[in-house]
Motif scaffolding. Structure first.
Motif, short mmCIF file in Angstrom:
data_model
loop_
_atom_site.label_atom_id
_atom_site.label_comp_id
_atom_site.label_asym_id
_atom_site.label_seq_id
_atom_site.Cartn_x
_atom_site.Cartn_y
_atom_site.Cartn_z
N ASP A 135 -33.93 36.40 -83.74
CA ASP A 135 -35.07 35.50 -83.52
C ASP A 135 -36.34 36.32 -83.65
OD1 ASP A 135 -36.57 33.29 -82.92
OD2 ASP A 135 -36.24 33.39 -80.76
N THR A 136 -37.19 35.93 -84.59
CA THR A 136 -38.36 36.75 -84.90
C THR A 136 -39.62 36.20 -84.25
OG1 THR A 136 -38.91 35.54 -86.92
CG2 THR A 136 -37.35 37.36 -87.12
N GLU A 137 -40.54 37.10 -84.07
CA GLU A 137 -41.87 36.74 -83.57
C GLU A 137 -42.52 35.72 -84.48
OE1 GLU A 137 -46.05 39.18 -82.94
OE2 GLU A 137 -44.12 40.19 -82.70
N ILE A 173 -38.59 41.37 -82.81
CA ILE A 173 -37.35 40.72 -83.24
C ILE A 173 -36.32 40.87 -82.12
CG2 ILE A 173 -35.47 40.71 -84.92
CD1 ILE A 173 -37.37 41.77 -87.01
N TRP A 174 -35.79 39.73 -81.65
CA TRP A 174 -34.78 39.72 -80.60
C TRP A 174 -33.42 39.46 -81.20
CZ3 TRP A 174 -35.29 39.71 -74.99
CH2 TRP A 174 -36.55 40.13 -74.57
N MET A 175 -32.41 40.01 -80.55
CA MET A 175 -31.05 39.97 -81.10
C MET A 175 -30.08 39.42 -80.06
SD MET A 175 -28.71 43.24 -82.24
CE MET A 175 -28.53 43.82 -80.55
N LEU A 212 -34.57 43.80 -80.12
CA LEU A 212 -34.07 44.80 -81.06
C LEU A 212 -35.20 45.65 -81.61
CD1 LEU A 212 -31.79 46.01 -82.84
CD2 LEU A 212 -32.24 44.16 -84.47
N ILE A 213 -36.28 44.98 -82.02
CA ILE A 213 -37.45 45.68 -82.56
C ILE A 213 -38.67 45.18 -81.79
CG2 ILE A 213 -38.85 46.14 -84.60
CD1 ILE A 213 -36.36 45.51 -86.29
N GLU A 214 -39.24 46.06 -81.01
CA GLU A 214 -40.38 45.68 -80.18
C GLU A 214 -41.67 45.81 -80.98
OE1 GLU A 214 -42.17 46.70 -75.73
OE2 GLU A 214 -40.54 47.90 -76.60
N VAL A 240 -27.75 36.09 -89.01
CA VAL A 240 -28.60 34.92 -89.25
C VAL A 240 -29.94 35.18 -88.59
CG1 VAL A 240 -28.87 32.44 -88.96
CG2 VAL A 240 -26.58 33.41 -89.28
N ALA A 241 -31.00 35.22 -89.40
CA ALA A 241 -32.35 35.44 -88.90
C ALA A 241 -33.17 34.18 -89.12
CB ALA A 241 -33.00 36.63 -89.60
N ILE A 242 -34.11 33.94 -88.21
CA ILE A 242 -35.00 32.78 -88.36
C ILE A 242 -36.44 33.27 -88.33
CG2 ILE A 242 -35.11 32.24 -85.88
CD1 ILE A 242 -34.97 29.23 -86.78
N VAL A 243 -37.25 32.73 -89.23
CA VAL A 243 -38.67 33.07 -89.31
C VAL A 243 -39.47 31.78 -89.39
CG1 VAL A 243 -38.31 35.31 -90.43
CG2 VAL A 243 -38.55 33.26 -91.84
#
Length: 664
Positions: A114-116, A95-97, A30-32, A58-61
């Protein structure tokens, strides 16, 4: 390979409505993250833009290689999807979606982010991690923080990004310096997600002071602040801190810097996030098998881990709410795409993402789209309903009213927030113009049809006039008989429309001069008879003109009544919309108050008076805001703006408009 999913997933997967709505077979970026520069991926943005449903995000960090992707795959009901970091090199960048059907909620879409991994040594710019963390907070409705081992001071230090949030996120667009620390935390609670701390590879026993405790009690104990001894506050409030007993075994702060470093991340979590929960996880498998985790059957995993993962997933499914923006407005996939674009563009330009500005941009986009959608719906309905020409103006106005009502429903379902009345008055203008176009088309269609009928019916009359058959003794009566036959046959024709009498009057006026010439040349009539006949024709003509004028006045009155109906309907719908907005604001305010009061009680129990006092100021402010929101004055101001704009367009309805306003 079998893919085991949580029990709630298994139950919901049997639903055809859910199964038919798989949006993405695999995750997309989603966000490179390109050399520490964030770039939105158009393909993923397009996927989001096509989702009209509310989204639960739902985001994970967390740090690199702590198993974040595995948990997100489990939430998607899959073993594979987000790449797992089984080597020393981080897999997820940016950030992947993954958009998937929401288990048990076919009316919503679950968006997993899913975040870096934070703290990657290969990154050149540490600020990049702060932006990733801030975006996860801004975009999610539930935020999962993933860490390894136990919750201790080290894990708190690794969560220092939470202390940077007020530097990376602005709640309001008011000028001035970016607030430091916990200032105006109430503004952040309006849009911050629920917070879940997932502790991986946990090896300790869950006990506090020798007694068993829950995961949530473990987290609350770890979030306790170090406090000042009350009997020594006056002399030196910083040097007399007393440590709390904690399972986390954090070191006792010894000076001001240590105290601030110890308390700040804990305070931020407690002050900013409206709710929080903790989950602990055993190691999923032996060390030798961890790199094969996504290929392992569930029967090969540690049973305790499988149970914990299922509890985690079910909790997320059951408690996670749709993403909202301040004011309680629910976010769709399309709206989330706009937020992503707005926030990333701001960061790329060197600015700080501002939620208030983002919501304004979002409202502007949605209100414009609502206007277009409502207008299109009106045109669609009118195309279905209207068969021109109509017999009366009232018939057309009734179809317009039905279509306008449906268009207004479409508009109100999508429009929200800032300047809604401006978009609504634009809708009123547009629909009024389209109604007038239909009225003109109706008149034109009717006129052409009526003229065609009269042309056909008067062919013999025209032939007689051209052949001068009426210019003889008794010819005038012959002419009258033929004219009466034409009028009689004309009135018998159906489907002439609203211009029937007016076109007939025009036809009769055109034949008037011919009739006078025939009358004067008819030798069978005396002069007195000619004068009487001339008077009769004039009276008949005046009566016909009077009937046409009466019809025009009635039609004008009907149009005026329709405008009044339209104004009343628009005012009523806007009032209902604003009252619902007020309910959402009050609900949001109540949630914030509950959160702040609950946290204040905890601070008082811990005898941390400073934080309790800070919260008291916010609680007072929130109560004042609730009183202001509960008042109808701001709703009346918006309605007044709509009415004022309306009367500028239709000044003839000024008196009526303000009479309606006085009734509100």
């Amino acid at each position: 390979m079998s893919e085991k999913v949580c029990s709630l997933c298994q139950r919901s997967s049997k639903s055809p409505a859910v199964a038919s709505r798989i949006l993405m077979p695999t995750p997309r970026c989603l966000i490179e993250n390109k050399e520490s520069n964030l770039v939105v991926c158009p393909e993923a943005l397009q996927v989001l833009s096509e989702i009209d449903q509310p989204v639960v995000v739902v985001a994970i960090v967390g740090l690199c290689r702590t198993g974040k992707s595995y948990l997100m795959n489990k939430l998607a009901g899959k073993n594979k999807g987000f790449p797992l970091g089984s080597t020393v090199q981080a897999q997820t960048k940016g950030i992947w979606m993954w958009c998937v059907p929401y288990p048990g909620r076919p009316d919503k879409t679950l968006v997993l982010l899913d975040t870096e991994g934070l703290g990657d040594v290969n990154k050149g710019d540490p600020q990049n991690d702060s932006w990733i963390f801030a975006l996860a907070v801004l975009l999610s409705s539930t935020l999962v923080y993933n860490s390894m081992g136990i919750i201790d001071q080290r894990s708190m230090d690794e969560l220092y990004y939470v202390t940077e949030l007020t530097k990376c996120i602005k709640a309001k667009s008011s000028p001035g310096e970016i607030p430091e620390g916990l200032e105006d935390s109430a503004d952040y609670v309006r849009f911050f997600p629920s917070f879940i701390w997932a502790v991986r590879d946990f090896t300790l026993q869950l006990k506090l002071n020798g007694q068993p405790c829950t995961e949530d009690e473990y987290l609350e104990d770890a979030l306790k602040l170090k406090k000042v001894s009350e009997d020594k506050v006056a002399s030196d409030p910083i040097d007399n801190l007393e440590p709390e007993e904690s399972l986390a075994s954090s070191p006792v702060p010894s000076d001001t810097a240590d105290i601030q470093r110890f308390n700040l991340p804990r305070e931020c979590i407690r002050m900013f996030f409206p709710t929080r929960k903790c989950f602990i996880f055993d190691r999923p498998a032996g060390l030798k098998n961890l790199h094969q985790l996504e290929d392992m059957e569930e029967s090969k995993l540690e049973p305790e881990f499988v149970t914990q993962a299922e509890l985690f997933c079910n909790h997320i499914y059951e408690i996670s709410k749709a993403k909202t923006v301040p004011g309680g407005n629910i976010v769709t996939g399309r709206m989330l795409a706009k937020l992503v674009e707005t926030y990333v563009d701001t960061i790329r330009s060197g600015g700080v993402p501002c939620v208030e500005n983002a919501v304004k941009a979002l409202a502007k986009m949605e209100n414009a789209a609502a206007l277009n959608e409502a207008t299109a719906r009106y045109a669609e309905l009118m195309e279905q309903k209207v068969k021109l020409p109509t017999e009366t103006v009232q018939e057309l106005l009734e179809m317009h009213a039905e279509s306008e009502t449906e268009a207004l429903n479409v508009f109100m379902a999508r429009a929200f927030k800032n300047d809604i009345e401006e978009s609504q008055i634009e809708l009123m203008k547009t629909l009024h113009q389209k109604k007038e176009e239909y009225c003109r088309k109706n008149e034109l269609e009717s006129s052409e049809r009526c003229k065609s009928i009269l042309t056909s019916l008067s062919e013999e009359l025209e032939d007689g006039i051209n052949q001068r058959i009426y210019l003889r003794s008794g010819g005038y009566q012959h002419f009258l008989d033929d004219m009466n036959k034409i009028k009689e046959r004309y009135h018998q024709k159906n489907g002439k429309g609203i211009m029937a009498e007016k076109v007939l009057q025009q036809f009769l006026n055109e034949q008037d001069a011919v009739g006078r010439n025939i009358l004067q040349s008819d030798e069978a009539l005396t002069n007195a008879e000619k004068e009487l006949e001339d008077a009769r024709v004039k009276a008949e003509k005046a009566e016909q003109e009077k009937a046409v004028q009466k019809q025009e006045q009635e039609e004008l009155q009907q149009k005026m009544e329709d405008q009044r109906r339209s104004l009343e309907a628009n005012i009523q719908r806007l009032k209902e919309k604003m009252e619902k907005e007020r309910e959402k604001l009050l609900e949001e305010n109540e949630r914030m108050l509950d959160s702040k009061i609950r946290e204040q009680k905890r601070f008082l129990v811990e005898k941390h008076q400073h934080s309790a006092t800070h919260l008291q100021r916010e609680i007072v402010q929130l109560k004042e805001e609730a009183q202001s929101t509960a008042s109808s004055s701001w709703i009346l101001q918006i309605l007044m703006a709509l009415i004022t704009a309306f009367t500028l367009i239709f000044p003839e309805l000024l008196t009526f408009a303000f009479r309606v306003f006085r009734k509100l």
